[in-house]
Design an enzyme around this catalytic site. Structure first.
Site, mmCIF file in Angstrom:
data_model
loop_
_atom_site.group_PDB
_atom_site.id
_atom_site.type_symbol
_atom_site.label_atom_id
_atom_site.label_comp_id
_atom_site.label_asym_id
_atom_site.label_seq_id
_atom_site.Cartn_x
_atom_site.Cartn_y
_atom_site.Cartn_z
ATOM 1 N N CYS A 32 0.727 -1.214 0.004
ATOM 2 C CA CYS A 32 -0.152 0.116 0.057
ATOM 3 C C CYS A 32 0.804 0.978 0.047
ATOM 4 O O CYS A 32 2.108 1.192 0.691
ATOM 5 C CB CYS A 32 -0.855 0.070 1.159
ATOM 6 N N ALA A 33 0.424 2.351 -0.394
ATOM 7 C CA ALA A 33 1.115 3.499 -0.405
ATOM 8 C C ALA A 33 1.361 4.053 0.932
ATOM 9 O O ALA A 33 2.472 4.643 1.237
ATOM 10 C CB ALA A 33 0.518 4.693 -1.139
#
Length: 173
Positions: free
Chosen positions: A53-54
């Protein structure tokens, strides 16, 4: 109506308005079980996480937060989840990734559902009692030493932000 009833129960009888189920065990990524109620009397930050995930870089801040406050009683629990299709395939991959990339040594559950019909009982009760449902990875739930939800934070609130650390300081001082 439900919130009104809870508010009355709290005002008249002292029954917590935002009590959630801390007794349902999580499976630990290390084997065995983790029970949030085993840490009664201590603040607990529960975070639904994902390795792809970012916001994954927040793992470093979660570990830094844990390192800063663990001797004073804070518990940080990462709850890997694939509810947003951004988690690695197995617990072994998640554990290795977190240890190698971020040196994580705080408690971590196995890959767990945090939303919908199959949500873990902690998250189901969190939704029922407070209306909070993780909207994305790295949503945070701060449980106070009395076992009540003190605050919830979205993904964009960094673990080391004053929004979180100020509340933790208040519990520990």
């Amino acid at each position: 109506m439900r919130q009104f009833i809870y508010a009355v129960l709290f005002a008249v009888f002292g029954i917590p308005v935002q009590a959630v189920d801390l007794s349902a065990p999580f499976l630990s990524i290390d084997g065995g079980e983790l029970r949030l109620d085993d840490w009664a009397g201590r603040p607990i930050l529960v975070v639904n996480t994902a390795s792809q995930c970012a916001f994954t870089r927040q793992y470093a801040d979660l570990q830094a937060l844990y390192d800063r406050y663990r001797n004073q009683g804070l518990v940080v629990v990462s709850v890997p989840s694939d509810d947003f299709n951004q988690e690695l395939a197995t617990e072994a991959e998640v554990k290795a990734f977190c240890e190698v990339q971020f040196g994580l040594d705080h408690p971590m559950t196995s890959i767990t559902k945090v939303r919908g019909a199959g949500a873990h009982p902690f998250y189901a009760s969190l939704k029922a009692e407070t209306g909070f449902v993780p909207r994305w990875n790295f949503n945070k739930v701060l449980i106070d030493p009395n076992g009540e939800v003190a605050a919830t934070f979205g993904s964009r609130v960094a673990p080391m932000s004053s929004k979180i650390t100020d509340r933790i300081d208040a519990f520990l001082n």
